[in-house]
Design a protein around this motif. Structure first.
Motif, mmCIF file in Angstrom:
data_model
loop_
_atom_site.group_PDB
_atom_site.id
_atom_site.type_symbol
_atom_site.label_atom_id
_atom_site.label_comp_id
_atom_site.label_asym_id
_atom_site.label_seq_id
_atom_site.Cartn_x
_atom_site.Cartn_y
_atom_site.Cartn_z
ATOM 1 N N GLU A 31 0.394 2.763 -2.889
ATOM 2 C CA GLU A 31 1.356 3.800 -3.240
ATOM 3 C C GLU A 31 1.384 4.911 -2.193
ATOM 4 O O GLU A 31 2.430 5.464 -1.887
ATOM 5 C CB GLU A 31 1.028 4.376 -4.619
ATOM 6 N N GLN A 32 0.216 5.239 -1.632
ATOM 7 C CA GLN A 32 0.165 6.254 -0.585
ATOM 8 C C GLN A 32 0.897 5.770 0.663
ATOM 9 O O GLN A 32 1.620 6.539 1.303
ATOM 10 C CB GLN A 32 -1.290 6.595 -0.247
ATOM 11 N N PHE A 33 0.716 4.500 1.001
ATOM 12 C CA PHE A 33 1.403 3.901 2.144
ATOM 13 C C PHE A 33 2.916 3.999 1.951
ATOM 14 O O PHE A 33 3.652 4.403 2.858
ATOM 15 C CB PHE A 33 0.966 2.439 2.289
ATOM 16 N N LYS A 34 3.374 3.641 0.752
ATOM 17 C CA LYS A 34 4.806 3.717 0.456
ATOM 18 C C LYS A 34 5.320 5.145 0.594
ATOM 19 O O LYS A 34 6.391 5.378 1.168
ATOM 20 C CB LYS A 34 5.075 3.212 -0.960
ATOM 21 N N SER A 35 4.557 6.088 0.070
ATOM 22 C CA SER A 35 4.981 7.489 0.107
ATOM 23 C C SER A 35 5.169 7.978 1.535
ATOM 24 O O SER A 35 6.162 8.639 1.854
ATOM 25 C CB SER A 35 3.955 8.366 -0.620
ATOM 26 N N ILE A 36 4.223 7.645 2.401
ATOM 27 C CA ILE A 36 4.289 8.094 3.795
ATOM 28 C C ILE A 36 5.469 7.469 4.518
ATOM 29 O O ILE A 36 6.222 8.154 5.227
ATOM 30 C CB ILE A 36 2.970 7.762 4.522
ATOM 31 N N VAL A 37 5.663 6.160 4.334
ATOM 32 C CA VAL A 37 6.747 5.462 5.029
ATOM 33 C C VAL A 37 8.109 5.935 4.538
ATOM 34 O O VAL A 37 9.019 6.186 5.338
ATOM 35 C CB VAL A 37 6.607 3.933 4.851
ATOM 36 N N VAL A 38 8.275 6.061 3.231
ATOM 37 C CA VAL A 38 9.554 6.510 2.674
ATOM 38 C C VAL A 38 9.871 7.929 3.121
ATOM 39 O O VAL A 38 11.002 8.229 3.528
ATOM 40 C CB VAL A 38 9.538 6.423 1.140
ATOM 41 N N MET A 47 3.282 8.332 -8.597
ATOM 42 C CA MET A 47 4.723 8.207 -8.308
ATOM 43 C C MET A 47 4.973 6.875 -7.630
ATOM 44 O O MET A 47 4.368 6.564 -6.606
ATOM 45 C CB MET A 47 5.166 9.357 -7.385
ATOM 46 N N ASN A 48 5.876 6.078 -8.155
ATOM 47 C CA ASN A 48 6.097 4.738 -7.640
ATOM 48 C C ASN A 48 7.283 4.735 -6.682
ATOM 49 O O ASN A 48 8.425 4.572 -7.065
ATOM 50 C CB ASN A 48 6.361 3.778 -8.804
ATOM 51 N N LEU A 49 7.010 4.918 -5.410
ATOM 52 C CA LEU A 49 8.053 4.935 -4.404
ATOM 53 C C LEU A 49 8.254 3.536 -3.857
ATOM 54 O O LEU A 49 7.304 2.857 -3.506
ATOM 55 C CB LEU A 49 7.675 5.895 -3.262
ATOM 56 N N LYS A 50 9.509 3.121 -3.763
ATOM 57 C CA LYS A 50 9.819 1.790 -3.272
ATOM 58 C C LYS A 50 10.343 1.872 -1.855
ATOM 59 O O LYS A 50 10.451 2.931 -1.268
ATOM 60 C CB LYS A 50 10.862 1.127 -4.188
ATOM 61 N N SER A 51 10.690 0.697 -1.304
ATOM 62 C CA SER A 51 11.204 0.653 0.048
ATOM 63 C C SER A 51 12.444 1.516 0.177
ATOM 64 O O SER A 51 13.257 1.606 -0.743
ATOM 65 C CB SER A 51 11.550 -0.793 0.419
ATOM 66 N N ASN A 52 12.632 2.139 1.341
ATOM 67 C CA ASN A 52 13.806 2.948 1.576
ATOM 68 C C ASN A 52 15.053 2.092 1.716
ATOM 69 O O ASN A 52 16.163 2.581 1.676
ATOM 70 C CB ASN A 52 13.605 3.775 2.860
ATOM 71 N N ASN A 53 14.859 0.783 1.914
ATOM 72 C CA ASN A 53 15.973 -0.123 2.045
ATOM 73 C C ASN A 53 16.781 -0.121 0.746
ATOM 74 O O ASN A 53 16.236 -0.383 -0.318
ATOM 75 C CB ASN A 53 15.439 -1.531 2.331
#
Length: 260
Positions: free
Chosen positions: A156-163, A1-7
């Motif tokens: 991708e895991q880093f993005k998932s956790i932050v988002v 899953m390609n999660l991007k910045s919440n911004n």
């Protein structure tokens, strides 16, 4: 899953479109040519972020001056906050206008930041503003260095956790605010308890981690050779995160001060 910045700026679909010009070959077939002189660069986005920061500080100085001289800056601050949000909203749908919307956002947001800072300085201590600004600046430089030298890698895991964490914070703040409007309940993060301080520290960490996602998206945009105006688009997104970080650091310092 390609999660991007919440911004919201850095999630825009324009970050997936290269800057291209359509021409035709001798047979009349369309050919896509990328103009590398008019494409986004990392340095360009960072430089424009500093330009916006300077404009925000200049605007903030005005409402700060109003506050320290006995005038009420809050009406102007509220208008500024609303207009800044409008600039964010328009830019998220019309990134081509970012070169015009970005400076407007910085000026309007500055009116709000200056007034809020004056209120905190009056209610707590004057040095709190310098400490919050220093904390924000140091956090930005450290995160930029960590990202630049690949010490922190945006997986991708880093993005998932932050988002996921960011969405949880936004949901908590929104629900708490709505409940407090209709009841006498006061959210725990409003006071200066140890739990409230812990929440502030957690939010600051998540805000700082969002900087890595913002850096990553700007770098990705540069690699994809997006149009030059996307530098302003990325700069607004980075400024949104920095403003959030500053306000959270300011609140944490206020809580710590009130416990003395």
């Amino acid at each position: 899953m390609n999660l991007k910045s919440n911004n919201p700026f850095l999630k825009n679909k324009s970050f997936s479109k290269p800057a291209e010009t359509t021409v035709f070959d001798e047979q009349g077939r369309p050919v896509q040519i990328i103009d590398y002189n008019e494409t986004m660069t990392v340095n360009g986005a960072i430089n424009k972020s500093f330009i916006l920061l300077a404009m925000l500080i200049g605007s903030a100085a005005y409402t700060w001056w109003m506050g320290v001289n006995g005038q009420n800056p809050m009406p102007l601050a509220i208008v500024g906050a609303i207009l800044a949000f409008v600039m964010v909203l328009i830019a998220s749908f019309k990134p081509k206008y970012s070169p015009y919307l970005a400076p407007a956002y910085a000026l309007f947001e500055g009116l709000f930041i200056g007034a809020i800072s004056a209120v905190f300085a009056e209610n707590y201590y004057s040095e709190i503003i310098i400490q919050a600004v220093a904390g924000t600046f140091v956090t930005f430089i450290v995160c930029l260095a960590l990202y630049r030298f690949k010490i922190v890698k945006v997986t991708e895991q880093f993005k998932s956790i932050v988002v996921a964490s960011t969405l949880a914070i936004v949901t908590y703040y929104l629900v708490s605010w709505v409940i407090s409007l209709f009841t006498s309940w006061q959210p725990v993060h409003y006071d200066n308890s140890l739990m409230s301080i812990g929440i502030s520290i957690f939010v600051i960490v998540i805000a700082a981690l969002n900087l890595f996602l913002d850096f990553d998206m700007i770098e990705t945009g540069a690699k994809r050779r997006l149009p030059k105006y996307m530098e302003w688009f990325g700069a607004i997104g980075l400024m949104v995160t920095l403003v959030w970080l500053y306000l959270e650091i300011l609140r944490l310092l206020a809580k710590l001060s009130s416990r003395d």
